[in-house]
Write a protein that holds these residues in place. Structure first.
Motif, PDB file in Angstrom:
ATOM      1  N   LEU A 147       0.828  -1.198   0.000  1.00 54.90           N
ATOM      2  CA  LEU A 147       0.000   0.000   0.000  1.00 54.90           C
ATOM      3  C   LEU A 147       0.864   1.250   0.000  1.00 54.90           C
ATOM      4  O   LEU A 147       1.939   1.291   0.613  1.00 54.90           O
ATOM      5  N   THR A 148       0.392   2.284  -0.683  1.00 61.63           N
ATOM      6  CA  THR A 148       1.019   3.587  -0.535  1.00 61.63           C
ATOM      7  C   THR A 148       0.648   4.152   0.838  1.00 61.63           C
ATOM      8  O   THR A 148      -0.259   3.636   1.509  1.00 61.63           O
ATOM      9  N   VAL A 149       1.352   5.194   1.275  1.00 61.17           N
ATOM     10  CA  VAL A 149       1.014   5.831   2.550  1.00 61.17           C
ATOM     11  C   VAL A 149      -0.437   6.300   2.534  1.00 61.17           C
ATOM     12  O   VAL A 149      -1.184   6.120   3.502  1.00 61.17           O
ATOM     13  N   GLU A 150      -0.844   6.878   1.419  1.00 63.52           N
ATOM     14  CA  GLU A 150      -2.212   7.369   1.279  1.00 63.52           C
ATOM     15  C   GLU A 150      -3.227   6.240   1.426  1.00 63.52           C
ATOM     16  O   GLU A 150      -4.218   6.353   2.167  1.00 63.52           O
ATOM     17  N   GLN A 151      -2.999   5.122   0.748  1.00 64.84           N
ATOM     18  CA  GLN A 151      -3.916   3.987   0.836  1.00 64.84           C
ATOM     19  C   GLN A 151      -3.948   3.411   2.241  1.00 64.84           C
ATOM     20  O   GLN A 151      -5.009   3.069   2.760  1.00 64.84           O
ATOM     21  N   ARG A 152      -2.771   3.316   2.869  1.00 72.12           N
ATOM     22  CA  ARG A 152      -2.701   2.760   4.214  1.00 72.12           C
ATOM     23  C   ARG A 152      -3.532   3.588   5.189  1.00 72.12           C
ATOM     24  O   ARG A 152      -4.249   3.051   6.035  1.00 72.12           O
ATOM     25  N   GLN A 153      -3.458   4.910   5.057  1.00 67.28           N
ATOM     26  CA  GLN A 153      -4.223   5.767   5.956  1.00 67.28           C
ATOM     27  C   GLN A 153      -5.725   5.572   5.757  1.00 67.28           C
ATOM     28  O   GLN A 153      -6.483   5.495   6.733  1.00 67.28           O
ATOM     29  N   LEU A 154      -6.158   5.467   4.508  1.00 67.31           N
ATOM     30  CA  LEU A 154      -7.586   5.277   4.239  1.00 67.31           C
ATOM     31  C   LEU A 154      -8.062   3.918   4.743  1.00 67.31           C
ATOM     32  O   LEU A 154      -9.179   3.791   5.265  1.00 67.31           O
ATOM     33  N   VAL A 155      -7.223   2.901   4.608  1.00 68.47           N
ATOM     34  CA  VAL A 155      -7.576   1.572   5.124  1.00 68.47           C
ATOM     35  C   VAL A 155      -7.700   1.624   6.650  1.00 68.47           C
ATOM     36  O   VAL A 155      -8.634   1.056   7.232  1.00 68.47           O
ATOM     37  N   GLU A 156      -6.777   2.310   7.299  1.00 66.80           N
ATOM     38  CA  GLU A 156      -6.845   2.407   8.758  1.00 66.80           C
ATOM     39  C   GLU A 156      -8.082   3.182   9.203  1.00 66.80           C
ATOM     40  O   GLU A 156      -8.706   2.838  10.215  1.00 66.80           O
ATOM     41  N   ILE A 157      -8.452   4.225   8.460  1.00 63.93           N
ATOM     42  CA  ILE A 157      -9.671   4.970   8.789  1.00 63.93           C
ATOM     43  C   ILE A 157     -10.889   4.064   8.640  1.00 63.93           C
ATOM     44  O   ILE A 157     -11.773   4.021   9.507  1.00 63.93           O
ATOM     45  N   ALA A 158     -10.948   3.317   7.528  1.00 62.18           N
ATOM     46  CA  ALA A 158     -12.073   2.396   7.312  1.00 62.18           C
ATOM     47  C   ALA A 158     -12.142   1.361   8.428  1.00 62.18           C
ATOM     48  O   ALA A 158     -13.226   1.026   8.939  1.00 62.18           O
ATOM     49  N   GLY A 159     -10.997   0.825   8.821  1.00 64.73           N
ATOM     50  CA  GLY A 159     -10.982  -0.150   9.905  1.00 64.73           C
ATOM     51  C   GLY A 159     -11.492   0.442  11.207  1.00 64.73           C
ATOM     52  O   GLY A 159     -12.237  -0.202  11.952  1.00 64.73           O
ATOM     53  N   ALA A 160     -11.092   1.695  11.484  1.00 65.24           N
ATOM     54  CA  ALA A 160     -11.561   2.362  12.701  1.00 65.24           C
ATOM     55  C   ALA A 160     -13.072   2.543  12.673  1.00 65.24           C
ATOM     56  O   ALA A 160     -13.767   2.283  13.669  1.00 65.24           O
ATOM     57  N   LEU A 161     -13.604   2.948  11.522  1.00 64.40           N
ATOM     58  CA  LEU A 161     -15.040   3.180  11.418  1.00 64.40           C
ATOM     59  C   LEU A 161     -15.825   1.876  11.539  1.00 64.40           C
ATOM     60  O   LEU A 161     -16.969   1.870  12.004  1.00 64.40           O
ATOM     61  N   SER A 162     -15.207   0.752  11.173  1.00 58.61           N
ATOM     62  CA  SER A 162     -15.910  -0.530  11.243  1.00 58.61           C
ATOM     63  C   SER A 162     -16.173  -0.970  12.682  1.00 58.61           C
ATOM     64  O   SER A 162     -17.043  -1.799  12.936  1.00 58.61           O
ATOM     65  N   HIS A 163     -15.418  -0.407  13.633  1.00 58.85           N
ATOM     66  CA  HIS A 163     -15.654  -0.727  15.046  1.00 58.85           C
ATOM     67  C   HIS A 163     -16.823   0.078  15.607  1.00 58.85           C
ATOM     68  O   HIS A 163     -17.229  -0.152  16.749  1.00 58.85           O
ATOM     69  N   GLY A 164     -17.308   1.040  14.843  1.00 59.11           N
ATOM     70  CA  GLY A 164     -18.403   1.872  15.311  1.00 59.11           C
ATOM     71  C   GLY A 164     -17.991   3.278  15.672  1.00 59.11           C
ATOM     72  O   GLY A 164     -18.840   4.150  15.891  1.00 59.11           O
ATOM     73  N   ALA A 165     -16.682   3.542  15.742  1.00 57.00           N
ATOM     74  CA  ALA A 165     -16.223   4.888  16.070  1.00 57.00           C
ATOM     75  C   ALA A 165     -16.565   5.848  14.941  1.00 57.00           C
ATOM     76  O   ALA A 165     -16.449   5.502  13.762  1.00 57.00           O
ATOM     77  N   ARG A 166     -16.970   7.047  15.327  1.00 60.78           N
ATOM     78  CA  ARG A 166     -17.190   8.111  14.339  1.00 60.78           C
ATOM     79  C   ARG A 166     -16.348   9.326  14.689  1.00 60.78           C
ATOM     80  O   ARG A 166     -16.596  10.426  14.216  1.00 60.78           O
ATOM     81  N   PHE A 167     -15.335   9.092  15.538  1.00 61.11           N
ATOM     82  CA  PHE A 167     -14.375  10.126  15.902  1.00 61.11           C
ATOM     83  C   PHE A 167     -12.984   9.559  15.655  1.00 61.11           C
ATOM     84  O   PHE A 167     -12.589   8.571  16.272  1.00 61.11           O
ATOM     85  N   VAL A 168     -12.234  10.176  14.722  1.00 59.35           N
ATOM     86  CA  VAL A 168     -10.930   9.656  14.313  1.00 59.35           C
ATOM     87  C   VAL A 168      -9.873  10.741  14.522  1.00 59.35           C
ATOM     88  O   VAL A 168     -10.045  11.881  14.078  1.00 59.35           O
ATOM     89  N   ILE A 169      -8.796  10.368  15.195  1.00 63.57           N
ATOM     90  CA  ILE A 169      -7.652  11.262  15.389  1.00 63.57           C
ATOM     91  C   ILE A 169      -6.638  10.979  14.285  1.00 63.57           C
ATOM     92  O   ILE A 169      -6.236   9.832  14.087  1.00 63.57           O
TER      93      ILE A 169
END
Length: 505
Positions: A147-169
């Motif tokens: 993954l590029t850095v950009e893709q990795r960040q988007l994947v991590e955001i998606a993973g965070a949202l899948s837990h139910g969080a809607r607040f991302v740092i």
């Protein structure tokens, strides 16, 4: 009765945290409203990282409380509950490179099929649905290391949202991105905001605050200083809040004397090429000169620097003064008189568990005692001198570098680059992820060292870094396309970096 949608997403109230005698936070206050992108800024050591640790349940505050949507935060041990409230995408990757995107997304909660066995088909299907629902254009079967850095960040955001969080740092999300990738990331953040996601955006790059954030909170000296709408905080006010006066980044080196064309070359590149990335490139750095090399992330500038210092194979010739440097050999580059500051201090710049003195003297271990022995007294003396010379804020030469702020850790890496008294410095992104004062200090070191007769090859896409340079060359697709003396036009330089209207030199 107030509903959850109108309450602050998160409140940190009177947070205090000490680590032994060090006060990491004294008055940590933060309120983030639903659906906003809220900036958190401050110099290194201001308390931002400590607050993030408290907000994510990784640190227990000594005083104060955290509330999500008006309710007390979960107990520290309940990681499932914390993930439902908040997630953090760090500057350093948290994905497992050997696993696929799908496996990373559901690392601790893999879908199960019959008899409780892992179902790869369900894993892929669930991952595909998740990525599509948040418009992340990544194949779930892709190994995370690709993954590029950009893709990795988007994947991590998606993973965070899948837990139910809607607040991302987001912790320094643009530090390793080129301009086009930053623009795409900001577009995605705006789209996610419309879908009800709230962001806390941490960055040292102040122009980004004005581009993407609605409100900003400033910390200084472990305390909350101000929270205000971004529109009400111009650059001077923001910098004043961060550093305690209205002075912005000093224009380091603005009185540098011009380097005569007759000055002796200290670094010469003759038809240097890096297979698959650059070349052939001819470039000379003269005694007392700072030559900037800039370009997009795909320009090959970093690979060129790594080839010069022996980290990559190359073609062509590299000379320090009149001595040829053996290719693909870091020891040969060090012996020839090249000092190197790498692009990523966390991965390549220092060993976090070793002390300031041990890190600062790594390249001169053979000079710290007889018969290649390291005498602690000599090592510590050099460490204390580096601390004094570079104004490293530390408890002393024995403090582990991993405990320092980013700016002070970078100063230790700079000390290591200078330890062997090099003829030329090769510096890659020397001020990435550091605060305004640390940036000023680091560039001041480069200015001062070249005035003493060293040369410097400074590789960066930060305009503040490039302004200290005596001249700047622009790379596009592995070749030099333009060269500018001091006083270059910002719009022209940025257009050339992006490959707009390029011309050969």
């Amino acid at each position: 009765m107030v509903d959850d949608e109108s309450r602050p997403v998160v409140e940190a109230i009177g947070i205090a945290k000490r680590f032994g005698p060090t006060v990491a936070l004294a008055e940590g206050n933060l309120t983030v409203l639903p659906g906003e992108t809220h900036a958190l800024v401050g110099r290194n050591g201001a308390g931002k990282s400590t607050l993030v640790g408290v907000l994510t349940g990784l640190l227990k505050p000594d005083a104060g409380e955290v509330r999500f949507a008006g309710r007390p935060a979960p107990p520290l041990g309940d990681r499932v509950a914390w993930r439902q409230h908040v997630a953090c995408v760090y500057q350093k990757p948290s994905v497992v490179g050997e696993l696929s995107v799908a496996e990373n997304l559901f690392l601790d909660r893999q879908p199960r099929g019959r008899f409780g066995l892992l179902s790869r088909s369900r894993l892929r299907r669930t991952a595909t649905d998740l990525l599509e629902s948040w418009a992340v254009p990544v194949d779930p079967d892709t190994p995370a290391r690709e993954l590029t850095v950009e893709q990795r960040q988007l994947v991590e955001i998606a993973g965070a949202l899948s837990h139910g969080a809607r607040f991302v740092i987001l912790d320094e999300p643009t530090a390793q991105l080129e301009a086009r990738a930053i623009a795409r990331l900001f577009d995605r953040l705006t789209d996610l905001q419309r879908q009800g996601v709230t962001f806390l955006f941490i960055s040292h790059h102040l122009p980004e605050i004005y581009e993407i954030c609605q409100r900003v909170t400033v910390f200084r000296d472990a305390r909350h200083i101000v929270t205000a709408p971004v529109a009400e905080m111009n650059h001077a006010k923001l910098v004043e809040a961060m550093i305690g006066d209205a002075r912005g980044l000093v224009q380091v080196g603005q009185d540098r004397p011009s380097v005569p064309a007759s000055a002796e070359p200290v670094l010469t590149l003759d038809a240097v090429g890096v297979p698959g990335f650059t070349g052939p490139i001819d470039l000379t750095v003269r005694q007392g000169e700072i030559v900037g090399v800039t370009g997009s992330a795909a320009s090959g500038k970093r690979q060129l620097a790594e080839a010069v210092v022996g980290l990559r194979p190359r073609t062509g010739r590299v000379r320090v003064a009149d001595a040829a440097v053996k290719p693909a050999s870091v020891p040969a580059a060090l012996r020839a008189g090249i000092g190197y500051l790498p692009a990523d201090r966390n991965a390549d710049g220092f060993v976090p568990g070793l002390s300031v003195a041990e890190n600062a003297t790594m390249t001169v271990a053979d000079r710290l005692g007889p018969a290649f022995m390291v005498l602690p007294r000599q090592r510590d003396a050099r460490g204390r001198k580096a601390i004094a010379d570079l104004e490293v804020h530390t408890a002393g030469p024995h403090q582990p570098v991993g405990e320092l702020s980013g700016g002070n850790a970078q100063k230790v890496v700079m000390a290591r680059a200078l330890a062997r008294d090099p003829r030329v410095l090769v510096l890659v992104h020397p001020t990435v992820g550091v605060d305004v004062r640390s940036k000023e200090s680091l560039l001041g070191v480069v200015d001062a060292e070249t005035r003493r007769g060293r040369g410097a090859l400074l590789v960066s896409d930060e305009l503040d870094d490039l302004r200290v340079c005596d001249r700047v060359v622009v790379m596009v697709a592995g070749r030099v396309v333009a060269e500018h003396p001091r006083g270059w036009d910002e719009a022209t330089l940025v257009a050339e970096i992006e490959g707009i209207g390029e011309k050969d030199v």
